[in-house]
Design an enzyme around this catalytic site. Structure first.
Site, mmCIF file in Angstrom:
data_model
loop_
_atom_site.group_PDB
_atom_site.id
_atom_site.type_symbol
_atom_site.label_atom_id
_atom_site.label_comp_id
_atom_site.label_asym_id
_atom_site.label_seq_id
_atom_site.Cartn_x
_atom_site.Cartn_y
_atom_site.Cartn_z
ATOM 1 N N LYS A 21 0.800 -1.237 0.000
ATOM 2 C CA LYS A 21 0.000 0.000 0.000
ATOM 3 C C LYS A 21 0.829 1.281 0.000
ATOM 4 O O LYS A 21 0.367 2.342 0.429
ATOM 5 C CB LYS A 21 -1.009 0.024 1.167
ATOM 6 C CG LYS A 21 -1.855 -1.219 1.304
ATOM 7 C CD LYS A 21 -2.356 -1.757 -0.007
ATOM 8 C CE LYS A 21 -3.393 -0.919 -0.700
ATOM 9 N NZ LYS A 21 -3.711 -1.503 -2.045
ATOM 10 N N THR A 25 1.830 0.136 -7.412
ATOM 11 C CA THR A 25 1.123 -0.093 -8.683
ATOM 12 C C THR A 25 1.293 1.126 -9.592
ATOM 13 O O THR A 25 1.633 0.998 -10.778
ATOM 14 C CB THR A 25 -0.377 -0.353 -8.414
ATOM 15 O OG1 THR A 25 -0.476 -1.336 -7.389
ATOM 16 C CG2 THR A 25 -1.088 -0.813 -9.671
ATOM 17 N N TRP A 26 1.092 2.290 -9.031
ATOM 18 C CA TRP A 26 1.226 3.533 -9.802
ATOM 19 C C TRP A 26 2.661 3.707 -10.328
ATOM 20 O O TRP A 26 2.868 3.951 -11.527
ATOM 21 C CB TRP A 26 0.822 4.722 -8.908
ATOM 22 C CG TRP A 26 1.125 6.060 -9.482
ATOM 23 C CD1 TRP A 26 0.862 6.484 -10.755
ATOM 24 C CD2 TRP A 26 1.749 7.158 -8.807
ATOM 25 N NE1 TRP A 26 1.276 7.780 -10.906
ATOM 26 C CE2 TRP A 26 1.822 8.223 -9.725
ATOM 27 C CE3 TRP A 26 2.234 7.362 -7.511
ATOM 28 C CZ2 TRP A 26 2.376 9.464 -9.397
ATOM 29 C CZ3 TRP A 26 2.777 8.601 -7.177
ATOM 30 C CH2 TRP A 26 2.849 9.629 -8.114
ATOM 31 N N HIS A 71 7.467 -7.480 -2.099
ATOM 32 C CA HIS A 71 7.121 -6.879 -0.807
ATOM 33 C C HIS A 71 7.999 -7.452 0.305
ATOM 34 O O HIS A 71 7.700 -7.255 1.490
ATOM 35 C CB HIS A 71 5.659 -7.168 -0.445
ATOM 36 C CG HIS A 71 4.655 -6.327 -1.183
ATOM 37 N ND1 HIS A 71 4.815 -4.984 -1.395
ATOM 38 C CD2 HIS A 71 3.461 -6.650 -1.742
ATOM 39 C CE1 HIS A 71 3.766 -4.514 -2.051
ATOM 40 N NE2 HIS A 71 2.932 -5.499 -2.275
ATOM 41 N N SER A 94 -4.683 2.917 4.086
ATOM 42 C CA SER A 94 -4.834 2.265 2.785
ATOM 43 C C SER A 94 -4.948 0.743 2.937
ATOM 44 O O SER A 94 -5.753 0.089 2.264
ATOM 45 C CB SER A 94 -3.633 2.633 1.906
ATOM 46 O OG SER A 94 -3.808 2.161 0.598
ATOM 47 N N PHE A 184 -4.308 9.718 -11.386
ATOM 48 C CA PHE A 184 -5.296 9.054 -10.535
ATOM 49 C C PHE A 184 -6.632 8.863 -11.264
ATOM 50 O O PHE A 184 -7.197 7.768 -11.260
ATOM 51 C CB PHE A 184 -5.488 9.877 -9.255
ATOM 52 C CG PHE A 184 -6.465 9.267 -8.311
ATOM 53 C CD1 PHE A 184 -6.081 8.235 -7.470
ATOM 54 C CD2 PHE A 184 -7.782 9.705 -8.274
ATOM 55 C CE1 PHE A 184 -6.994 7.644 -6.601
ATOM 56 C CE2 PHE A 184 -8.698 9.128 -7.416
ATOM 57 C CZ PHE A 184 -8.298 8.096 -6.580
ATOM 58 N N SER A 185 -7.116 9.916 -11.931
ATOM 59 C CA SER A 185 -8.452 9.798 -12.519
ATOM 60 C C SER A 185 -8.460 8.812 -13.687
ATOM 61 O O SER A 185 -9.422 8.059 -13.861
ATOM 62 C CB SER A 185 -8.980 11.162 -12.949
ATOM 63 O OG SER A 185 -8.022 11.787 -13.740
ATOM 64 N N ARG A 212 -8.024 4.296 -4.788
ATOM 65 C CA ARG A 212 -9.002 4.707 -3.779
ATOM 66 C C ARG A 212 -9.063 6.209 -3.574
ATOM 67 O O ARG A 212 -10.077 6.848 -3.851
ATOM 68 C CB ARG A 212 -8.660 3.990 -2.452
ATOM 69 C CG ARG A 212 -9.725 4.045 -1.388
ATOM 70 C CD ARG A 212 -9.203 3.448 -0.095
ATOM 71 N NE ARG A 212 -8.067 4.185 0.436
ATOM 72 C CZ ARG A 212 -8.142 5.219 1.259
ATOM 73 N NH1 ARG A 212 -9.319 5.654 1.669
ATOM 74 N NH2 ARG A 212 -7.051 5.841 1.687
#
Ligand code: A3P
Length: 246
Positions: A21, A25-26, A71, A94, A184-185, A212
């Protein structure tokens, strides 16, 4: 803790490591899309930087030099590390929603009750403070630290650092476009599409999005003074080293 093992670790493997978290991913999606010069259709499966835990067989099949997400806490055989960190308080929030999304918690379980297991390290990949300290105290020669908050504030700067670390001369126009395509959008809109057919998403609780909120300091809406000060005591050394507290 999931201790998935690859068949072998190569000295030129590059690992994008983070505690869950922290925004991996981004970060991986932008780098993947920059390197492939593509806007990317599926952030749940990032082809150039697959997840060694969820896509172990695929990782095993890749030729060197490989890039992978991990991770895991400190691993002495991992040589090339991009370590992504995020304020532990925002990570906890998160992770709470992640646990609800993936039904590890009941829908009415409170944040406070989740904090008990987070602060005891009884979540996947253990205690946040142990994870960050394991890497910060044992940095291999090739180690790049990236803070999620810095990437939010100045994405060009932070993605430049990552691409430089990976050995690329950066094309600014292409980088700007990769960042814009992964904002993000756009990723949130893509999630709506992916929910229909991506197994990693479609079987989760769709009322809670994966993409999120992405808000620095969201924790202020969930912590009270008491549990924040208790939290800081537990995660003090890591938060201090990373300058999330003074
Ligand atoms: P929040 O739950 O605080 O919104 P990971 O990929 O390591 O699981 O991290 C997930 C976190 O990254 C989530 O944080 C998610 O919203 C955030 N995130 C996802 N896509 C993002 C984007 N394009 N920009 C910034 N943050 C993003």
């Amino acid at each position: 803790m999931k201790m998935v093992r690859l068949d072998k670790i190569c000295s030129d493997d590059i690992f994008f490591v983070s505690y869950p978290k922290s925004g991996t991913t981004w970060i991986r999606y932008v780098i993947n899309n920059y390197l492939t010069n593509d806007s990317g259709k599926n952030f749940a499966r990032i082809e150039l930087i697959p997840d060694m835990h969820a896509e172990t067989e695929y990782c095993n099949s890749l030729p060197s030099p490989r890039m992978m997400k991990s991770h895991l806490p400190f691993q002495p055989e991992f040589n090339n590390i991009i370590y992504l960190c995020r304020d532990a308080r925002d990570v906890a929030v998160s992770y709470y929603f992640h646990y609800k999304k993936y039904k590890h918690l009941k829908s009415n379980d409170s944040f406070e009750s989740f904090l008990n297991i987070f602060n005891a390290g009884k979540v996947n990949f253990g205690l946040w403070n142990d994870h960050v300290n394991s890497w910060l105290d044992n940095k291999p020669m090739r180690f790049l630290l990236i803070k999620y908050e810095d990437a939010i504030r100045n994405p060009v700067n932070e993605f430049n650092k990552i691409l430089f670390f990976l050995g690329y001369n950066v094309d600014s126009t292409r980088l700007l476009s990769a960042i814009a395509n992964a904002d993000f959008s756009r990723m949130a809109a893509l999630e709506e599409e992916l929910n229909k057919n991506e197994p990693l998403l479609k079987n989760s609780n769709l009322d809670i999005p994966f993409i999120r909120k992405a808000q620095v300091g969201d924790y202020k809406h969930y912590f009270n003074k008491e549990n924040e000060s208790e939290f800081i005591k537990i995660h003090y050394s890591g938060m201090k080293k990373l300058e999330y507290i003074s």
